[in-house]
Motif scaffolding. Structure first.
Motif, mmCIF file in Angstrom:
data_model
loop_
_atom_site.group_PDB
_atom_site.id
_atom_site.type_symbol
_atom_site.label_atom_id
_atom_site.label_comp_id
_atom_site.label_asym_id
_atom_site.label_seq_id
_atom_site.Cartn_x
_atom_site.Cartn_y
_atom_site.Cartn_z
ATOM 1 N N LYS A 237 -6.552 -11.342 0.143
ATOM 2 C CA LYS A 237 -5.692 -10.219 0.510
ATOM 3 C C LYS A 237 -6.261 -9.536 1.752
ATOM 4 C CE LYS A 237 -3.519 -6.071 -1.399
ATOM 5 N NZ LYS A 237 -3.411 -5.188 -2.585
ATOM 6 N N ALA A 238 -5.376 -9.220 2.692
ATOM 7 C CA ALA A 238 -5.813 -8.659 3.973
ATOM 8 C C ALA A 238 -6.493 -7.303 3.806
ATOM 9 C CB ALA A 238 -4.622 -8.535 4.924
ATOM 10 N N GLY A 239 -5.886 -6.397 3.068
ATOM 11 C CA GLY A 239 -6.446 -5.065 2.891
ATOM 12 C C GLY A 239 -6.278 -4.195 4.124
ATOM 13 N N PRO B 228 1.087 -8.277 8.771
ATOM 14 C CA PRO B 228 2.173 -7.282 8.781
ATOM 15 C C PRO B 228 1.852 -6.003 8.014
ATOM 16 C CG PRO B 228 2.676 -9.049 7.251
ATOM 17 C CD PRO B 228 1.443 -9.472 7.987
ATOM 18 N N ASP B 229 0.998 -6.101 6.963
ATOM 19 C CA ASP B 229 0.677 -4.920 6.171
ATOM 20 C C ASP B 229 -0.565 -5.188 5.335
ATOM 21 O OD1 ASP B 229 1.482 -6.324 3.767
ATOM 22 O OD2 ASP B 229 3.555 -5.902 4.337
ATOM 23 N N ASP B 230 -0.988 -4.187 4.570
ATOM 24 C CA ASP B 230 -2.216 -4.298 3.793
ATOM 25 C C ASP B 230 -2.115 -5.317 2.664
ATOM 26 O OD1 ASP B 230 -2.932 -2.262 5.451
ATOM 27 O OD2 ASP B 230 -2.775 -0.675 3.928
ATOM 28 N N ASN B 231 -0.890 -5.605 2.224
ATOM 29 C CA ASN B 231 -0.710 -6.515 1.095
ATOM 30 C C ASN B 231 -0.583 -7.979 1.519
ATOM 31 O OD1 ASN B 231 -0.705 -4.453 -0.916
ATOM 32 N ND2 ASN B 231 1.390 -3.914 -0.286
ATOM 33 N N ALA B 232 -0.628 -8.227 2.795
ATOM 34 C CA ALA B 232 -0.501 -9.611 3.278
ATOM 35 C C ALA B 232 -1.638 -10.462 2.730
ATOM 36 C CB ALA B 232 -0.505 -9.634 4.795
ATOM 37 N N VAL B 233 -1.352 -11.747 2.521
ATOM 38 C CA VAL B 233 -2.348 -12.679 1.991
ATOM 39 C C VAL B 233 -2.625 -13.765 3.025
ATOM 40 C CG1 VAL B 233 -2.862 -14.379 0.187
ATOM 41 C CG2 VAL B 233 -1.683 -12.238 -0.390
ATOM 42 N N LEU B 234 -3.904 -14.004 3.294
ATOM 43 C CA LEU B 234 -4.313 -15.055 4.209
ATOM 44 C C LEU B 234 -4.842 -16.236 3.403
ATOM 45 C CD1 LEU B 234 -6.207 -12.958 6.924
ATOM 46 C CD2 LEU B 234 -3.879 -13.876 7.048
#
Length: 654
Positions: A84-86, A65-71
């Protein structure tokens, strides 16, 4: 494209994210120690019900959804990792094997999760329901594949793990396997069997292991595990349809024994030169198919096959639930939108009139029969027939009657929990077709795209092998696998006896474990002398250096009369390290298969040595399937240790 936009908007609405900030991230997950890609890794978007798995090459793709998303990346035997997606569109991840493997837990269960996804979906789960079992910590997520759920990322001590017994599947059926034993050459110098190009057992075994448990022994058919992989064998140089190759060395699990590999390679016909096809898709749309890895995966798989078709090919769509019916009459292969729309409109519900559906499919195939073409029914089902002809014997008789019409039956198996492997194998074996188990979209691509010609177009039918062993060189032998393909010696010359078929470009590997003459071991048993008959002494010639003669019999696709060819094998084994990579890799697969079956013939087999040999023999592996096997074997080794620890703990409690 419209569907993709709707999915993204729906996802955004459910999770509260803004679609204009979302972007797709793709990448590969590797083992930090050896940099090998890891297939089957769970990739979870933390805090949501959205996720995916890595494919056979360790690749994944997911929308964030955004740069702060965590996988969250999780896999059996590895430390769970949050990343962190980045802002980038690519992300490589390196997972570290757990230092204490028993502390990394995968709990499996069978529930009623229903997430509409092809390769497995992920939903969040609260930890509180598992605290009673001694599990603590925050769950990374619940990965759902059909009815199977695997909770990744919990931390528990060894005592908790050993005492926890995951539920087992009770409604799947597998045909019992009585392993081939060693035969004394003095009593049985001939070994006869039908070739098998099926590979369903391997993908089914993979499904069990990736779900966090070892497969039932009867689900492990060693020859199907071996023949899941393609091997670099030269095709025939003459006008024959199949070439025969042999290789002889020491058996990795018993250096006193020898291991003979018989390799067959069918002629490859370019796709543009393949005969026209009359295909009838027979699709199970009963209530039991209403699972994410059943009908939705069937639809995606068949559309892949449709993309391979040409204008001269014809497709008919037949479905069955409480009754059978035609939902798409014979349609040209170039009418892809029409065919795909018919496939998309299918939905599941009702009982399962499998016998009625098969009869109708054959009837339609006969109406559109192509005299010089490929006439085939392709059945997609979980095998759960419960209306009409349902027993394995009834199905076998039905298919045996219909195959005389020149129409083959291929079976694509889907699902888990109520999976009927025994029925599927019977249908394909007796229908002159092949059998594949499709557990994800990657497997569908392998079966229906990469191996399109081999799956659908027969090059040689009723293929049989008969090996005559020289008693001066061989004391005893054992055919590894092929238990349900063994034939009587008289069947070899009987052209009325049905046997396996080989498709365009197919390779087949069979192993014989051989006890050389003069070797003393536990497998060369004797019986008491006969009372009423006295055996006549037989003089064996030691002058010949031949160890055996291999006879190969087959029919051309349109012929009723078989042809014969043969090769001899000399008693000239080579050092195991000097054998081909294919020999060593296939032998490693056989060894893992014996361990999974807990075979009484496994002898000195071990996960460590089999995995080491497979790693050294991985070869080119452009599709990543061999690397996937190595990771699968490592997971099986871990699960085996866990299972052993649990048994020891239970025995101690008693």
């Amino acid at each position: 494209m419209k569907k993709l936009v709707l999915i993204i908007l729906l996802f955004a609405g459910l999770t509260g994210f803004k679609p204009n900030n979302s972007h797709r991230i793709s990448g590969t997950v590797y083992d930090a120690k050896d940099s090998l890609a890891i297939p089957g890794v769970s990739v979870l978007l933390k805090g949501s019900g959205f996720g995916t798995q890595t494919d056979a090459k360790g690749n994944y793709s997911i929308i964030v959804p955004d740069d702060n998303a965590v996988l969250t990346f999780s896999f059996i035997g590895y430390t769970t990792q949050d990343v962190k997606a980045g802002k980038g569109n690519t992300l490589k991840v390196y997972l570290h094997a757990t230092s204490n493997q028993l502390n990394e837990v995968v709990v499996t269960g069978y529930g009623i999760q229903k997430r509409m996804a092809v390769t497995g979906s992920v939903s969040s789960i609260a930890a509180k329901s598992y605290k009673a079992k001694g599990l603590s910590g925050k769950a990374s997520g619940l990965v759902t594949i059909g009815n199977a759920s695997a909770i990744y990322g919990y931390s528990a001590n060894a005592d908790v793990l050993k005492s926890y017994q995951p539920p087992v599947v009770t409604d799947e059926s597998y045909k019992g396997i009585e392993e081939n034993g060693f035969k004394a050459v003095s009593a049985e110098p001939l070994s006869t069997f039908s070739v098998d190009v099926d590979a369903a057992s391997y993908s089914n075994v993979r499904r069990f292991i990736n779900s966090g448990q070892l497969p039932p022994a009867d689900a492990v058919r060693i020859e199907e595990m071996i023949n899941y992989f393609s091997y670099n064998l030269p095709g025939p140089t003459d006008n024959g349809p199949v070439a025969i190759h042999t290789e002889l060395s020491a058996a990795p699990w018993n250096s006193k024994h020898r291991l003979l590999r018989i390799g067959l390679k069918a002629r490859t016909i370019p796709t543009e030169k393949l005969p026209a096809s009359n295909l009838v898709f027979l699709i199970d749309v009963s209530g039991s198919m209403n699972e994410p890895n059943k009908l939705p995966l069937v639809q995606s798989s068949l559309k892949m096959l449709v993309n391979q078709l040409r204008a001269q090919d014809k497709v008919t769509l037949v479905v069955y639930a409480g009754a059978a019916g035609v939902v798409l009459p014979a349609t040209g292969g170039d009418k892809k939108e029409t065919i795909n729309n018919a496939i998309d409109n299918l939905s599941a519900g009702g009982s399962t009139a499998g016998g009625q559906g098969i009869k109708l499919a054959y009837q339609i195939a006969k109406q559109n029969f192509m005299k010089s073409g490929n006439n085939r029914v392709i059945l997609a089902t979980d095998g759960d027939f419960n209306v009409g002809a349902s027993s394995d014997d009834d199905m076998q008789k039905l298919i045996e009657r219909e195959r005389e019409s020149g129409i083959s039956l291929s079976v694509l198996g889907f699902g888990m929990g109520n999976y009927k492997d025994s029925k599927m194998e019977t249908l394909a074996d007796k229908g002159n077709g092949n059998y594949a188990y499709i557990d994800n979209i990657t497997e569908a691509r392998k079966t229906l795209v990469s191996e399109f010609g081999g799956t659908l177009f027969t090059i040689a039918k009723d293929v049989k092998l008969q090996v005559e062993f020289n008693p001066a060189k061989v004391q005893a032998y054992r055919l590894v696998g092929y238990e349900n393909r063994v034939l009587a010696k008289e069947d070899f010359n009987d052209d009325k006896k049905d046997a396996g078929d080989m498709g365009s470009g197919h390779t087949v590997t069979a192993f014989y474990e051989i006890v050389p003459a003069g070797i003393k071991d536990d497998y060369s048993v004797s019986v008491d002398p006969l009372k009423y008959q006295k055996p006549k002494p037989v003089a064996y010639s030691n002058s010949s250096d031949e160890m055996m003669t291999i006879k190969f019999r087959y029919k051309e696709p349109t012929s009723l009369k078989s042809k014969l060819s043969q090769v001899t094998v000399k008693d000239e084994p080579i050092n195991l390290k000097s054998t081909s990579t294919d020999f060593r890799f296939a032998a490693a697969v056989a060894e893992i298969g014996m361990l999974l079956r807990d075979s009484k013939f496994k002898q000195n087999s071990g996960y460590d040595q089999a995995i080491k040999m497979a790693r050294a023999a991985k070869g080119d592996d452009t599709e990543g399937y061999r690397a996937e096997f190595i990771k699968l074997a490592e997971s099986a080794r871990l699960l085996g240790k866990t299972e052993l620890a649990a048994k020891e703990d239970n025995n101690a409690d008693e």
